[in-house]
Design an enzyme around this catalytic site. Structure first.
Site, short mmCIF file in Angstrom:
data_model
loop_
_atom_site.label_atom_id
_atom_site.label_comp_id
_atom_site.label_asym_id
_atom_site.label_seq_id
_atom_site.Cartn_x
_atom_site.Cartn_y
_atom_site.Cartn_z
N LYS A 117 0.86 -1.19 0.00
CA LYS A 117 0.00 0.00 0.00
C LYS A 117 0.89 1.24 0.00
CE LYS A 117 -3.62 2.43 2.48
NZ LYS A 117 -4.62 2.39 3.55
N LYS A 149 -2.10 -1.61 -3.86
CA LYS A 149 -2.99 -0.45 -3.82
C LYS A 149 -2.19 0.83 -3.85
CE LYS A 149 -6.01 1.86 -0.64
NZ LYS A 149 -6.48 1.97 0.69
#
Ligand code: PBG
Length: 334
Positions: free
Chosen positions: A201, A258
């Site tokens: 992330k 992500k």
């Protein structure tokens, strides 16, 4: 004109739709999709998220209706994010551990009405903290305290599992959280609850509209919420793989990358490094930019949407969290 003498003519395989269908390497299916949804307290009507056209925050009853529709479209899963009233937020995100808090009520209601729909919940403190961070601050306020945060996150994950979440999804990027969550779930009698780890992330500008949706930015009262001491540097692909493989060792069931579109190389690299399923999150800013350009008449909404998701699949994702999920499923159902 005399034809070129070519042994290989690549265009032969693109000549008509039948051939193009037969040689198509990647495709997107409704069963690849996960719909993120926002929930708010009270009984009010849907509140639009201004920077995400078509996305709203729903009260619990409307959320349940939405989930019924989503399940009937064949989408296998939803990820539910709570937006809490500012009065419930504090430095330590203590409201996260209240058993009757919004998220738990929402999960219980959805699982009761649509038990077959997989429910995913974020494990992070940002909806609950007054500063908008995913963890708690150290005593002197100078940093996000890793181990203290992990202890709270593990308790949050167990409460989510108790409410009925099928997968808990640590999105906090603290060190050691996956192992702590796995142990806590097992100890509490939830060996079947899965962990979808937000593994790679990045500290991304593309989360802006989401922070408006859950109110983490307003809570922090800053124009920019700096999460660079825990989220990854967008410049670092190798470090992303290292972190994702740690989550695998710690017991994650699915690894996530992500944002998705700007990090297709990371999805591809991770695909080559792990045998676990990979999820990719097409985040709020990716959704917003497609809508914004379409509103200006600069991009075709449907075509750009479809291409953006196909590219994520082609890079190696098995499943995609996308705000377009229900729209797509509806388009396919026509
Ligand atoms: C926070 C969280 C974020 C998103 C999912 N969980 C934002 C952040 O880290 O500030 C972003 C999702 C999106 O932008 O669509 N734990």
């Amino acid at each position: 004109m005399k034809s070129l003498l070519l042994t290989r003519r690549s265009r032969r395989n693109r000549r008509n739709q039948a051939i193009r269908d037969l040689v198509q390497e990647t495709s997107l299916q409704v069963t690849d999709l996960i719909q993120p949804l926002f929930v708010v307290d009270g009984n009010g009507g849907p509140e639009d998220v201004v920077s995400m056209p078509g996305v709203s925050r729903y009260c619990v009853a409307d959320l349940v209706n939405q989930c019924e529709t989503i399940a009937s479209l064949g989408i296998p899963a939803v990820a539910i994010f709570p937006k809490l009233d500012a009065s419930l937020k504090d430095e330590t995100g203590s409201h996260a551990l209240e058993g009757n808090s919004l998220l738990y009520r929402a999960v219980r209601a959805v699982k009761k009405a649509v038990p077959e729909l997989l429910v995913i919940t974020d494990v992070a403190l940002d909806p609950y903290t007054s500063h908008g961070h995913d963890g708690v601050l150290s005593a002197d306020g100078s940093k996000i305290a890793n181990d203290e945060s992990v202890a709270l996150l593990a308790r949050l994950a167990v409460m989510e599992a108790e409410a009925g979440a099928d997968w808990v999804a640590p999105s906090d990027m603290m060190d050691g959280r996956v192992e702590a969550i796995r142990e806590a779930l097992d100890a509490a009698g939830f060996p079947d609850t899965g962990i979808l780890a937000y593994s790679a992330k990045f500290a991304s500008a593309y989360y802006g509209p989401f922070r408006e949706a859950v109110g983490s930015l307003q809570a922090a009262g800053t124009a920019h919420l700096d999460k660079r001491t825990y989220q990854l540097n967008p410049a670092n692909g190798r470090e992303a793989i290292l972190d994702a493989l740690l989550d695998e060792e710690e017991g994650a069931d699915v690894l996530m990358v992500k944002p998705a579109g700007p990090y297709l190389d990371v999805i591809r690299d991770l695909r080559e490094q792990t045998l676990l399923p990979i999820a990719a999150y097409q985040v709020s800013g990716e959704y917003a930019q497609i809508h914004a350009a379409a509103r200006l008449g600069w991009l075709d909404l449907e075509k750009t949407r479809d291409e953006s998701l196909l590219a994520i699949k082609r890079a190696g994702a098995d499943m995609i969290l996308t705000y377009f999920a229900a729209d797509l499923a509806r388009a396919w159902a026509e």
